[in-house]
Design a protein around this motif. Structure first.
Motif, PDB file in Angstrom:
ATOM      1  N   THR A 233      10.171  -8.673 -10.813  1.00 33.57           N
ATOM      2  CA  THR A 233       8.797  -9.089 -11.061  1.00 33.57           C
ATOM      3  C   THR A 233       8.057  -7.961 -11.773  1.00 33.57           C
ATOM      4  O   THR A 233       8.595  -6.872 -11.984  1.00 33.57           O
ATOM      5  CB  THR A 233       8.087  -9.407  -9.741  1.00 33.57           C
ATOM      6  OG1 THR A 233       7.996  -8.184  -8.966  1.00 33.57           O
ATOM      7  CG2 THR A 233       8.856 -10.449  -8.941  1.00 33.57           C
ATOM      8  N   GLU A 234       6.809  -8.233 -12.107  1.00 31.26           N
ATOM      9  CA  GLU A 234       5.986  -7.192 -12.743  1.00 31.26           C
ATOM     10  C   GLU A 234       5.827  -5.989 -11.812  1.00 31.26           C
ATOM     11  O   GLU A 234       5.835  -4.835 -12.259  1.00 31.26           O
ATOM     12  CB  GLU A 234       4.603  -7.768 -13.097  1.00 31.26           C
ATOM     13  CG  GLU A 234       3.712  -6.784 -13.847  1.00 31.26           C
ATOM     14  CD  GLU A 234       2.368  -7.386 -14.227  1.00 31.26           C
ATOM     15  OE1 GLU A 234       1.506  -6.634 -14.721  1.00 31.26           O
ATOM     16  OE2 GLU A 234       2.189  -8.608 -14.029  1.00 31.26           O
ATOM     17  N   GLU A 235       5.705  -6.278 -10.516  1.00 29.78           N
ATOM     18  CA  GLU A 235       5.588  -5.187  -9.540  1.00 29.78           C
ATOM     19  C   GLU A 235       6.845  -4.321  -9.547  1.00 29.78           C
ATOM     20  O   GLU A 235       6.762  -3.085  -9.490  1.00 29.78           O
ATOM     21  CB  GLU A 235       5.355  -5.767  -8.148  1.00 29.78           C
ATOM     22  CG  GLU A 235       5.197  -4.712  -7.061  1.00 29.78           C
ATOM     23  CD  GLU A 235       5.011  -5.318  -5.679  1.00 29.78           C
ATOM     24  OE1 GLU A 235       4.947  -4.551  -4.709  1.00 29.78           O
ATOM     25  OE2 GLU A 235       4.931  -6.569  -5.582  1.00 29.78           O
ATOM     26  N   HIS A 236       8.006  -4.957  -9.625  1.00 33.83           N
ATOM     27  CA  HIS A 236       9.261  -4.209  -9.680  1.00 33.83           C
ATOM     28  C   HIS A 236       9.325  -3.364 -10.944  1.00 33.83           C
ATOM     29  O   HIS A 236       9.783  -2.213 -10.906  1.00 33.83           O
ATOM     30  CB  HIS A 236      10.458  -5.174  -9.649  1.00 33.83           C
ATOM     31  CG  HIS A 236      10.538  -5.991  -8.397  1.00 33.83           C
ATOM     32  ND1 HIS A 236      11.017  -7.285  -8.390  1.00 33.83           N
ATOM     33  CD2 HIS A 236      10.181  -5.715  -7.120  1.00 33.83           C
ATOM     34  CE1 HIS A 236      10.972  -7.754  -7.159  1.00 33.83           C
ATOM     35  NE2 HIS A 236      10.468  -6.822  -6.369  1.00 33.83           N
TER      36      HIS A 236
ATOM     37  N   ALA B   5      14.584  -4.716  -7.259  1.00 31.69           N
ATOM     38  CA  ALA B   5      14.448  -6.113  -6.866  1.00 31.69           C
ATOM     39  C   ALA B   5      15.550  -6.516  -5.891  1.00 31.69           C
ATOM     40  O   ALA B   5      15.306  -7.198  -4.892  1.00 31.69           O
ATOM     41  CB  ALA B   5      14.471  -7.010  -8.102  1.00 31.69           C
TER      42      ALA B   5
END
Length: 442
Positions: free
Chosen positions: A338-341, A316
């Protein structure tokens, strides 16, 4: 000494370690008896100092050393017996803290996250494609033309100087009307547009002709290397000797000799080899991604939460700085992953643990020669400070690990590729470039 399990939840482990006061006293006494024959003290012959006096004089220090040795020994014995491997340095703290006093039992709490058991993988079931690109004549010719442009000659021309021309001139620089060291030269060849002089200097020579005299007025940058000139206004008295136009070098044997080749054909061969080496490097990255994608889909196991959290925060933070290139320090708000991270962190941690396990089982090692080469490659980024960089790396275990990790990973990838089913596919340079671009977009 007593070791009691207090936590066993997923990969989290906790243990209470108790060392009795009697055990500690016994070990302290043994240490003092061992040292007794070599100790001299006023009023006593060497080796004849009473044990009670030694305890009074040296007991507290020996007690502290012994406590640390006993706790370290208990931890090492625990890891040997259980086979656990901590993901990070275990957290160890005394239960009684500052309230502990000599004569009390020592109670310690140890907690850590264990590395997971990594499943076995049959590497021979992996199938991967290796792209192969041959350097065509057009690519070799393009590279030759680029070389010719860097080896260009300059020929005297009539008329005013233009961007890209070479101006040969004498100059004398002054600050506050006084000449300064390093501010004068004769027959200096300056290519306009090269950016090799102070900002604003070269632009003022545009349009001059041989025989002209020109006073150039500039301001040294605030961050200029010489403190006595930084930020100062300066004038340069210039006498133009000659104006030359650039002429690309002829692509012939003479050009080849300038670049250390015997003749033009030898130079073409070297260019072809270099281009194909570059293509091979790019193709390897594509193949590596294919291998990692397959490995990622072949295994599933618990991941240490602390490692995941640290990796997600690092991702991140890195991506935030890429999106905010003007911020060079870390004086900014905390970047929450984030969820993506988190998903990307899971992949990296899982593959990192898997590659480490595969490398360990295959006895993959990074040699001293490979580390030295890696350090030399990094040191080239600090011209004039190479020795200082070498010393810094030698004294910094974290930096050594940063340099060793990618070498180890590449060697493990090579090991996997040797076991896998690899097929070659010849493609064009453009097709390879598309594959590389696709990697960068992910």
């Amino acid at each position: 000494m007593q070791v009691t399990e207090t936590l066993n939840e997923g990969l989290k482990r906790g243990y209470a370690i108790t060392v009795t006061a009697a055990e500690l006293d016994e070990k302290v006494t043994a240490k003092l008896k061992e040292a007794q024959p070599d100790i001299e003290m006023k009023g006593f012959r060497k080796g004849k100092v009473p044990l009670a006096l030694l305890k009074k004089q040296f007991g507290p220090r020996v007690l502290g050393e012994t406590m640390q040795e006993v706790i370290d020994g208990a931890m090492n014995e625990h890891f040997e017996n259980t086979g656990d491997r901590p993901a990070l340095q275990p957290e160890v703290k005394m239960v009684d803290g500052e309230e502990w006093k000599e004569g009390d039992d020592v109670r310690v709490e140890m907690s850590y996250e264990a590395l997971p058991e990594v499943p076995e993988i049959d590497l021979s079931t992996i199938t991967v494609q290796k792209l192969v690109v041959k350097a065509d004549d057009a690519s070799v010719d393009d590279a030759l033309n680029n070389l010719a442009s860097t080896a260009k000659d300059f020929e005297t021309k009539e008329g005013p100087a233009e961007d890209g021309d070479q101006v040969v001139f004498d100059f004398l620089g002054k600050v506050d009307g006084e000449a300064f060291d390093g501010g004068a030269a004769e027959d200096y060849p300056l290519v306009l547009g090269s950016g090799s002089f102070i900002p604003g200097f070269e632009e003022q020579l545009a349009g001059v002709s041989a025989g002209d005299e020109k006073v150039v007025e500039v301001k040294f940058p605030e961050e200029y290397g010489a403190e006595n000139l930084a930020g100062k206004d300066a004038t340069f008295e210039c006498k133009i000797k000659e104006v030359k136009a650039a002429k690309a070098a002829e692509i012939d044997d003479e050009l080849a000799k300038k670049f250390g080749s015997e003749d033009l054909e030898s130079l073409k061969g070297q260019i072809r080899e270099r281009l194909e080496a570059e293509y091979a490097g790019a193709a390897r990255q594509v193949m590596k991604r294919g291998l990692l994608d397959q490995l990622d889909g072949m295994v599933s196991f618990d991941l240490p939460p602390t490692l995941l959290d640290a990796e997600a925060k690092q991702i991140a933070h890195q991506l935030w700085h890429e999106e905010n290139p003007d911020v060079h320090d870390h004086n900014h708000d905390t970047i929450e992953p984030t969820e993506e991270h988190m998903n990307l962190a899971e992949r990296r941690v899982r593959l990192g643990l898997l590659l480490a396990e595969l490398g360990q089982k295959a006895e993959v090692e990074v040699t001293d020669a490979e580390m030295t080469q890696a350090i030399m490659n990094q040191a080239r980024q600090y011209p004039g400070q190479e020795r200082a960089f070498f010393d810094f790396v030698r004294q910094n275990a974290q930096m050594q690990q940063q340099l060793r990790a990618p070498i180890f990973e590449d060697k493990v990838i090579d090991h996997i590729a040797d076991q896998a089913q690899v097929t070659e596919k010849e493609v064009s340079k453009e097709e390879l470039e598309k594959e590389v671009e696709a990697l960068e977009e992910e």
